[in-house]
Design a protein around this motif. Structure first.
Motif, short mmCIF file in Angstrom:
data_model
loop_
_atom_site.label_atom_id
_atom_site.label_comp_id
_atom_site.label_asym_id
_atom_site.label_seq_id
_atom_site.Cartn_x
_atom_site.Cartn_y
_atom_site.Cartn_z
N ILE A 170 0.84 -1.19 0.00
CA ILE A 170 0.00 0.00 0.00
C ILE A 170 0.88 1.25 0.00
CG2 ILE A 170 -1.81 1.27 1.21
CD1 ILE A 170 -2.65 -1.36 2.49
N PRO A 171 0.82 2.06 -1.06
CA PRO A 171 1.55 3.34 -1.06
C PRO A 171 0.83 4.35 -0.17
CG PRO A 171 0.31 3.08 -3.09
CD PRO A 171 0.12 1.82 -2.33
N ILE A 172 1.40 4.69 0.96
CA ILE A 172 0.71 5.54 1.93
C ILE A 172 1.17 6.99 1.89
CG2 ILE A 172 0.16 3.65 3.49
CD1 ILE A 172 2.57 4.39 5.15
N GLY A 173 2.21 7.28 1.11
CA GLY A 173 2.64 8.66 0.96
C GLY A 173 2.99 9.32 2.27
N ILE A 174 2.45 10.51 2.47
CA ILE A 174 2.78 11.29 3.66
C ILE A 174 2.20 10.69 4.94
CG2 ILE A 174 0.78 12.85 3.66
CD1 ILE A 174 2.86 15.14 4.18
N VAL A 175 1.27 9.76 4.79
CA VAL A 175 0.73 9.05 5.97
C VAL A 175 1.84 8.27 6.66
CG1 VAL A 175 -0.93 7.30 6.72
CG2 VAL A 175 -1.57 8.94 4.96
N PHE A 176 2.95 8.06 5.94
CA PHE A 176 4.11 7.41 6.54
C PHE A 176 4.54 8.11 7.82
CE2 PHE A 176 8.70 7.65 7.15
CZ PHE A 176 9.06 6.32 7.23
N ILE A 177 4.45 9.43 7.84
CA ILE A 177 4.93 10.20 9.00
C ILE A 177 4.14 9.88 10.27
CG2 ILE A 177 5.22 12.52 9.95
CD1 ILE A 177 5.98 13.47 7.15
N PRO A 178 2.80 9.99 10.25
CA PRO A 178 2.07 9.64 11.49
C PRO A 178 2.19 8.17 11.84
CG PRO A 178 0.53 10.11 9.69
CD PRO A 178 1.89 10.56 9.24
N LEU A 179 2.30 7.29 10.82
CA LEU A 179 2.46 5.86 11.10
C LEU A 179 3.77 5.62 11.85
CD1 LEU A 179 1.68 2.87 10.79
CD2 LEU A 179 2.87 2.89 8.59
N ALA A 180 4.85 6.17 11.33
CA ALA A 180 6.16 6.01 11.97
C ALA A 180 6.15 6.59 13.37
CB ALA A 180 7.24 6.68 11.12
N TYR A 181 5.50 7.72 13.52
CA TYR A 181 5.40 8.40 14.82
C TYR A 181 4.70 7.51 15.84
CZ TYR A 181 3.08 11.53 18.17
OH TYR A 181 2.59 12.12 19.31
N PHE A 182 3.58 6.93 15.47
CA PHE A 182 2.82 6.10 16.41
C PHE A 182 3.56 4.80 16.72
CE2 PHE A 182 -0.93 8.66 15.00
CZ PHE A 182 -1.27 9.13 16.26
N VAL A 183 4.29 4.25 15.76
CA VAL A 183 5.06 3.04 16.02
C VAL A 183 6.13 3.31 17.07
CG1 VAL A 183 6.70 1.38 15.04
CG2 VAL A 183 4.63 1.98 13.78
N MET A 184 6.84 4.41 16.92
CA MET A 184 7.91 4.74 17.88
C MET A 184 7.36 5.03 19.27
SD MET A 184 10.68 7.01 15.71
CE MET A 184 9.65 7.61 14.37
N LEU A 185 6.31 5.85 19.34
CA LEU A 185 5.74 6.18 20.65
C LEU A 185 5.06 4.96 21.27
CD1 LEU A 185 6.42 9.16 20.24
CD2 LEU A 185 4.13 9.70 21.09
N GLY A 186 4.38 4.19 20.45
CA GLY A 186 3.72 2.99 20.97
C GLY A 186 4.72 1.99 21.51
N ALA A 187 5.83 1.80 20.80
CA ALA A 187 6.85 0.85 21.24
C ALA A 187 7.47 1.29 22.56
CB ALA A 187 7.93 0.70 20.17
N SER A 188 7.79 2.58 22.67
CA SER A 188 8.42 3.06 23.90
C SER A 188 7.46 2.94 25.08
CB SER A 188 8.88 4.52 23.73
OG SER A 188 7.78 5.37 23.52
N ASN A 189 6.20 3.25 24.86
CA ASN A 189 5.21 3.15 25.92
C ASN A 189 4.99 1.70 26.32
OD1 ASN A 189 3.23 4.50 27.65
ND2 ASN A 189 1.68 3.46 26.42
N GLY A 190 4.97 0.80 25.32
CA GLY A 190 4.76 -0.61 25.60
C GLY A 190 5.88 -1.22 26.42
#
Length: 360
Positions: A170-190
């Protein structure tokens, strides 16, 4: 640094060209981080004890935790130091992905360090405010996400891969930014929420880092990525060294953190390690597989969210206590039993994630 030195010597002695291979450098990075941890570990424990950087125990937690009062915390300084020193030794320092990964790791760790310091200074379990922590981590994560997005010169660097499928991308374009953001914050919180029992968070971190190293190696290898139908992203391979340093540092810390723990990692370790796993998962384009492999971290996070939501909406708690590992403690499970069973679950989830390399 040592990698650059060996490459210079290889110009005069071809035997040193062996150090160009990722597999050898990965082994050396793991061993180096492990040795650094073993050497600095006892000194770190003594220093933290001398400075009275001790863990504050919540009064409303499991009573068995009261005996842990006075155990040194902020041991994550040892983990982050070992990762940094070892990876600097054996990584190709011209690789931009390495610096992004290290930057996120150290940045998240600094936020955790400040949080730990304030907890110790005020002698309670509250550090910086939730808003301050969230904003600080968000700035770091968004900066890294934007840098990766604007560095992406081919679609493969931002496309979302659907695991266990052959050609659903799936080409997500600029949606990459919020996706990457949530992965990093979610991982640290987890990781932070999971770090509540001796050794509970560190070994799953090591196992997940091991799997991410495999994905980094495959996606950074032209022939292997083509054979396994993964996008080839040049430069990803150097993250194998970074992940290997996490493995060595994590195992070295576990030596001192295994039940009964001689020191705790604190937020400096939990946030730093979570950020490290999250950014690597983003760079190698395996966010969804990472979600599977980090299932224990996900469950711990969801248990807190469900507990808070249930109490606010219904006035009732779903669990005896959240995160969920405390629920099992209050149910009467011995701490080592909970730890080992969570480790086993993580191993199974990591194997399921690795299976996505062939089930396509």
């Amino acid at each position: 640094m040592l990698y650059q030195l060996t490459q210079w010597i290889a110009e005069y002695n071809s035997d040193f060209s062996v150090f160009q291979y990722l597999t050898l450098r990965a082994i050396l990075a793991t061993i180096s981080a492990l040795i650094i941890s073993f050497i600095l570990g006892p000194w770190t424990i003594r220093k933290l004890s001398y400075l009275r950087f001790n863990q504050s125990i919540r009064d409303d937690g499991p009573k068995t935790h009261l005996e842990k009062h006075g155990t040194p915390t902020m041991g994550g300084v040892l983990i982050i130091s070992s990762i940094t020193l070892s990876s600097l030794m054996w990584t190709n320092l011209s690789n931009i992905y390495y610096w992004i990964a290290l930057g996120v790791t150290v940045g998240f760790a600094v936020v955790g360090f400040i949080d730990d310091w304030l907890k110790i200074k005020h002698n309670n379990s509250k550090g910086i405010s939730a808003a301050q922590k969230y904003i600080s981590l968000s700035v770091i994560a968004l900066t890294a996400a934007c840098v990766l997005y604007f560095l992406a010169d081919i679609p493969e660097k931002t496309n979302l891969l659907i695991p266990y499928t052959k050609d659903i991308i799936i080409p997500i374009g600029i949606v990459f930014i919020p996706l990457a953001y949530f992965v990093m914050l979610g991982a640290s919180n987890g990781v932070n929420l999971t770090d509540g029992l001796d050794g509970l968070a560190i070994l799953p971190t090591v196992m997940i880092a091991s799997a991410l190293a495999v994905f980094a190696y495959v996606s950074g290898h032209f022939h292997f990525s083509g054979y396994l139908l993964l996008p080839f992203i040049q430069g990803n391979g150097e993250l194998v060294i970074f992940c290997s340093a996490i493995i060595g540092a994590g195992l070295g810390f576990l030596w001192f953190n295994a039940y009964p723990a001689q020191m705790f990692m604190g937020d400096v370790g939990a946030l730093g390690l979570g950020g490290a796993l999250g950014i690597v998962a983003v760079i190698v384009r395996q966010e969804l597989v990472f979600f599977i492999m980090a299932g224990i971290f996900v469950i711990e996070t969801l248990s807190v969210m469900l507990q808070v939501g249930s109490y606010k909406l219904r006035g009732k708690r779903l669990f005896l206590m959240a995160p969920i590992h405390h629920h099992f403690e209050l149910k009467g499970w011995a701490e080592p039993k909970i730890i080992v069973r969570f480790w086993i679950i993580t191993l199974i989830l990591v194997l399921i994630g690795l299976a996505s390399l062939k089930i396509r």
